[in-house]
Design a protein around this motif. Structure first.
Motif, PDB file in Angstrom:
ATOM      1  N   UNK A  31       1.154  -1.168   0.354  1.00 47.67           N
ATOM      2  CA  UNK A  31      -0.111  -0.078  -0.052  1.00 47.67           C
ATOM      3  C   UNK A  31       0.956   1.113  -0.018  1.00 47.67           C
ATOM      4  N   UNK A  32       0.545   2.232  -0.997  1.00 50.45           N
ATOM      5  CA  UNK A  32       1.194   3.473  -0.777  1.00 50.45           C
ATOM      6  C   UNK A  32       0.120   4.430  -0.745  1.00 50.45           C
ATOM      7  N   UNK A  33       0.359   5.432  -0.057  1.00 49.97           N
ATOM      8  CA  UNK A  33      -0.505   6.763   0.108  1.00 49.97           C
ATOM      9  C   UNK A  33       0.166   8.021   0.110  1.00 49.97           C
ATOM     10  N   UNK A  35      -0.879  12.278  -0.377  1.00 47.12           N
ATOM     11  CA  UNK A  35      -1.674  13.507  -0.132  1.00 47.12           C
ATOM     12  C   UNK A  35      -2.944  13.438  -0.896  1.00 47.12           C
ATOM     13  N   UNK A  36      -3.026  13.081  -2.094  1.00 43.05           N
ATOM     14  CA  UNK A  36      -4.167  12.961  -2.869  1.00 43.05           C
ATOM     15  C   UNK A  36      -4.916  11.637  -3.411  1.00 43.05           C
ATOM     16  N   UNK A  37      -3.993  10.607  -3.341  1.00 41.55           N
ATOM     17  CA  UNK A  37      -4.636   9.311  -3.764  1.00 41.55           C
ATOM     18  C   UNK A  37      -3.997   8.226  -2.999  1.00 41.55           C
ATOM     19  N   UNK A  38      -4.379   6.953  -3.086  1.00 39.31           N
ATOM     20  CA  UNK A  38      -4.024   5.800  -2.443  1.00 39.31           C
ATOM     21  C   UNK A  38      -3.820   4.704  -3.284  1.00 39.31           C
ATOM     22  N   UNK A  39      -2.969   3.969  -3.391  1.00 39.07           N
ATOM     23  CA  UNK A  39      -2.444   2.530  -4.327  1.00 39.07           C
ATOM     24  C   UNK A  39      -2.355   1.722  -3.664  1.00 39.07           C
ATOM     25  N   UNK A 105      -6.454   6.030   6.705  1.00 43.58           N
ATOM     26  CA  UNK A 105      -6.612   5.564   5.557  1.00 43.58           C
ATOM     27  C   UNK A 105      -5.860   3.958   5.168  1.00 43.58           C
ATOM     28  N   UNK A 106      -4.650   3.695   5.792  1.00 45.48           N
ATOM     29  CA  UNK A 106      -4.396   2.357   5.551  1.00 45.48           C
ATOM     30  C   UNK A 106      -5.094   1.405   6.365  1.00 45.48           C
ATOM     31  N   UNK A 107      -5.458   1.738   7.496  1.00 43.13           N
ATOM     32  CA  UNK A 107      -6.464   0.797   8.082  1.00 43.13           C
ATOM     33  C   UNK A 107      -7.939   0.568   7.488  1.00 43.13           C
ATOM     34  N   UNK A 108      -8.415   1.750   6.823  1.00 45.27           N
ATOM     35  CA  UNK A 108      -9.650   1.453   5.939  1.00 45.27           C
ATOM     36  C   UNK A 108      -9.427   0.722   4.801  1.00 45.27           C
ATOM     37  N   UNK A 109      -8.445   0.684   4.032  1.00 43.21           N
ATOM     38  CA  UNK A 109      -8.212  -0.172   3.218  1.00 43.21           C
ATOM     39  C   UNK A 109      -7.919  -1.584   3.365  1.00 43.21           C
TER      40      UNK A 109
END
Length: 120
Positions: A31-33, A35-39, A105-109
């Motif tokens: 996972x990469x996060x 400021x504007x997107x998450x991958x 966000x990491x936890x949500x993903x």
């Protein structure tokens, strides 16, 4: 004194080293996060290939989201990566959070990917 970038790179390398030690042949959900997107990518380290990938920049997902930077967007990416992993025949992975802490966000993903059927 080390720069912030060096500290983050060292942390990511440490996490990746620990993950590879316990992987037992499982693929890695990286996972990469920003400021504007998450991958998110599912990577086969043995062959050096990406099996499945998803991000907030994907066409349909980008249209349905207000922003690519929120927890809602991260959970949508988690569900999408789980669907694509199922299609590729992947059920079990090892979660690689990189240099990011398991929060927000990491936890949500991660939770959305678990709900989608991935096991880690």
């Amino acid at each position: 004194m080390a720069s912030r970038k060096e500290i983050l790179q060292h942390r990511a390398a440490r996490i990746r080293r620990q993950i590879k030690a316990v992987a037992n042949g499982r693929l890695r959900l990286s996972v990469h996060r920003s400021n504007e997107n998450i991958y998110a990518q599912i990577i086969d380290d043995v062959r050096g290939q990406t099996v499945a990938a998803a991000s907030t920049l994907d066409g349909d997902l980008k249209k349905s989201l207000k922003s690519g930077a929120g927890c809602e967007a991260a959970s949508a990416v988690g569900k999408l990566i789980a669907q694509r992993a199922k299609k590729a025949g992947v059920k079990e992975v090892v979660f690689d959070r990189g240099a990011f802490i398991y929060h927000g966000r990491i936890k949500a993903l991660a939770e959305a990917a678990r709900e989608g059927g991935l096991s880690f």
